[in-house]
Design a protein around this motif. Sequence first.
Motif, PDB file in Angstrom:
ATOM      1  N   THR A  97      -4.748  61.710  -3.250  1.00  0.00           N
ATOM      2  CA  THR A  97      -5.202  63.243  -3.483  1.00  0.00           C
ATOM      3  C   THR A  97      -5.384  63.494  -4.999  1.00  0.00           C
ATOM      4  O   THR A  97      -6.285  64.349  -5.344  1.00  0.00           O
ATOM      5  CB  THR A  97      -4.259  63.952  -2.569  1.00  0.00           C
ATOM      6  N   CYS A 125      -2.753  60.040   0.966  1.00  0.00           N
ATOM      7  CA  CYS A 125      -3.376  61.319   0.894  1.00  0.00           C
ATOM      8  C   CYS A 125      -2.300  62.345   1.291  1.00  0.00           C
ATOM      9  O   CYS A 125      -2.355  63.209   0.593  1.00  0.00           O
ATOM     10  CB  CYS A 125      -4.311  61.165   2.105  1.00  0.00           C
ATOM     11  N   PHE A 139     -10.376  64.250  -4.621  1.00  0.00           N
ATOM     12  CA  PHE A 139     -10.362  64.216  -3.155  1.00  0.00           C
ATOM     13  C   PHE A 139     -10.207  65.720  -2.561  1.00  0.00           C
ATOM     14  O   PHE A 139      -9.492  66.305  -2.762  1.00  0.00           O
ATOM     15  CB  PHE A 139      -9.466  63.238  -2.667  1.00  0.00           C
TER      16      PHE A 139
END
Length: 223
Positions: free
Chosen positions: A143, A131, A150
């Motif tokens: 991400t 992430c 996200f």
Amino acid sequence: MKRNSLIIIGTVFSAITITSCFRDAKKPGLEYMPDMAHSVAVETYDESRNPDIYPDKMSARTPVKGTVPCAQGIIPFKNDDYSNETSYKPYHHPFSPEGEKASDEDKNPLEKTEINLAEGQRLFEIYCAPCHGKEGNADGTVTIANNHAFPMGAPFAYFTDANLALTEGHMFYITQYGRNSMGSYASQLNPNERWKVIMYVKKMQADYVAKNTTAAKDDKKKA
Ligand code: HEC
């Protein structure tokens, strides 16, 4: 006579064989060795068979008062020595605005060594980079997947003013309880490992600051 008894045995045997295939789910039939089918120990989440002791029939009991969750504290296992009893103290900040504020005071108890930093980097790249991105720019594979589906973008990079100001204790609090769409890492990484990861995050931030202040100085020189 001999032949007759063979026929009788044969008939009985085939009758058993054939009828044993029909199964009425409501009548499970004869159990020869019930101990094999039904464990003496209580099955997970099964009803307690001791209603006198547990009237609520719950077999999964809450731990007795004073039980200390293992590996939840912030004091690391010195030299990975898991027998150190201070490591078993529970995390001392509650999940609350006050707890979050108080976490600012906690210092990284691990020594800043090459080995700890290298392990921090290794763990960061496994557990956080998907992430936060390998460089901490909030652009990891999770991400950016599905067109940034996200909810994480540049404001969450480690190098914004707000995030540069985060103390190590505060970061530990975030890994303990999670934050919005980031879950808790308390069950994936023990306190030792989390402090190493945070040590590495802080190093990335320090490198970033060092690089940008020299860049700013260079800009000033040019001006
Ligand atoms: C599933 C994706 C995901 C993973 C994996 C993840 N995080 Fe996060 N993290 C987030 C998101 C999203 C935020 C922003 C939360 C908010 O404030 O809304 C965040 C916020 C943070 C913050 C606060 C600063 C900031 O960037 O906003 C820290 C510190 C942090 N994470 C550390 C870690 C560490 C250390 C790990 C690895 C152990 C980790 N995170 C793993 C998604 C993730």
